[in-house]
Design a protein around this motif. Sequence first.
Motif, mmCIF file in Angstrom:
data_model
loop_
_atom_site.group_PDB
_atom_site.id
_atom_site.type_symbol
_atom_site.label_atom_id
_atom_site.label_comp_id
_atom_site.label_asym_id
_atom_site.label_seq_id
_atom_site.Cartn_x
_atom_site.Cartn_y
_atom_site.Cartn_z
ATOM 1 N N THR A 39 0.811 -1.215 0.000
ATOM 2 C CA THR A 39 0.000 0.000 0.000
ATOM 3 C C THR A 39 0.843 1.262 0.000
ATOM 4 N N PHE A 40 1.910 1.282 0.823
ATOM 5 C CA PHE A 40 2.649 2.546 0.944
ATOM 6 C C PHE A 40 4.061 2.494 0.356
ATOM 7 N N LEU A 43 4.918 5.610 -1.771
ATOM 8 C CA LEU A 43 5.089 6.783 -0.915
ATOM 9 C C LEU A 43 6.370 6.683 -0.101
ATOM 10 N N TYR A 44 6.676 5.493 0.373
ATOM 11 C CA TYR A 44 7.897 5.288 1.159
ATOM 12 C C TYR A 44 9.136 5.638 0.337
ATOM 13 N N SER A 160 -5.311 -1.436 4.362
ATOM 14 C CA SER A 160 -5.136 -0.207 3.589
ATOM 15 C C SER A 160 -5.490 1.017 4.414
ATOM 16 N N ALA A 163 -2.727 1.482 6.972
ATOM 17 C CA ALA A 163 -1.398 1.785 6.444
ATOM 18 C C ALA A 163 -1.068 3.267 6.540
ATOM 19 N N GLY A 164 -2.054 4.118 6.250
ATOM 20 C CA GLY A 164 -1.800 5.559 6.312
ATOM 21 C C GLY A 164 -1.418 6.021 7.707
ATOM 22 N N ALA A 167 2.091 4.700 8.497
ATOM 23 C CA ALA A 167 3.125 5.431 7.753
ATOM 24 C C ALA A 167 3.413 6.782 8.400
ATOM 25 N N TYR A 171 7.458 4.325 8.828
ATOM 26 C CA TYR A 171 7.416 3.358 7.740
ATOM 27 C C TYR A 171 8.029 2.029 8.165
#
Length: 430
Positions: A39-40, A43-44, A160, A163-164, A167, A171
Amino acid sequence: MPAARLGRAAREAVSGLPREFWWLWTSTLVNRLGAFVATFMALYLTLDRGYSASYAGLVASLHGLGGVVSALGGGVMADRVGRRPTLLLAQSATAVSVALLGFMTDPVAIAGVAFLVGMSANASRPAVQAMMADIVRPEDRVRAFSLNYWAINLGFAVSSAAAGFIAEFSYLAGFLIEAGMTAVCALVVFLKVPESRPAAPARKDEPQVGLGTVLRDGRYMAVVGLSFLVALIFQQGSVALPVAMGRAGFTPADYGLAIAVNGILIVALQIPVTRFIEHRDPRTLLVVSSVLAGYGFGLTAFAGSVGAFMATVCVWTLAEIVNAPTQTGLVVRLSPVHGRGRYQGMYSLSWSVAALVAPLMAGQVIDRFGATWLWATCAVVGTVAGLGYGLLMRGLRDRGAGGEGPGRGRGRTADGSGPAVTAAEHSPTA
């Protein structure tokens, strides 16, 4: 009483399945509840590590390539070594590689470990599907695959959303939590799930099943090809839809609202829809779901608001709900008992390859011709897949039930402990 009917429907949906199935189902749910990294990851890499979008795309491609490599390998291992050892090895390797990925800082090392994560994570899929075919009665398999698909989507929806928040905190915590949850999956399999692989054929003159057998099976390879076409269509929900909405002036939040409908509908409707389709003609279900998927995405060309996009998502999500368990059930029916792992591996390969091809296809079509042409292409591909299923399954008969031919329906588990499957003759599908 509506509540009473709902309770009775829920009991009927989960009744009659063996205890081993429910432990395997629990392992699947736990695995998807901890699926944070996918999911991230983008972004990571771009926000936390400062890499370019191109590099993030390369890492994602390598992760997918790992899945392609292991699809067949995992299937061969499930047949040769056993379902349970394959699951334990794949899940343990996934836990270690995911944790390791969280500590990687060198770009080459990140890309290499991401490849290992994709390879180990995908290796378990043929073993899970083959084991479910081994332990569940033929008449209950569509329902079992549907329940497993429901668990995958429920877990992914929860992970999901989480995850936000994870994060924002760390992370690295996301990587370690996923590694820990995957290790729990391996522990559940180790403690509660027995081996289900049927023993080797007793007679030496019985044909052996290898990858060559799968490749020479024309009808089955045609099913794999049609599965690839359908997978190409469904991949556009995460590949092309956000790009097209962005170019049309919609925000990432708008896309999030539209695609959230997919997960919500699957969690809400998968079980009741399965009860409706469970004993219906799979030929009709696959034809209708393929066409519905193609035209569901085709209707996206006419969407001009978030609500309209959400409506199109509803159409192709219904197709997904019908197609997923029906397609998996067909794969089992066409697979010989002693080759289920290899056959499931080839089927898994079709989805892995589609995951690699879909981004390239979407990008080229959108850049060269525009999103409208891509949605029109989806409608055409869905129509072709529907016609293919209609022709392919005309007059199709089971190989026994889920691959058990006459005299081969009752096997014993690899350790000789008892029956692995129950044979039953099914009527023709058409």
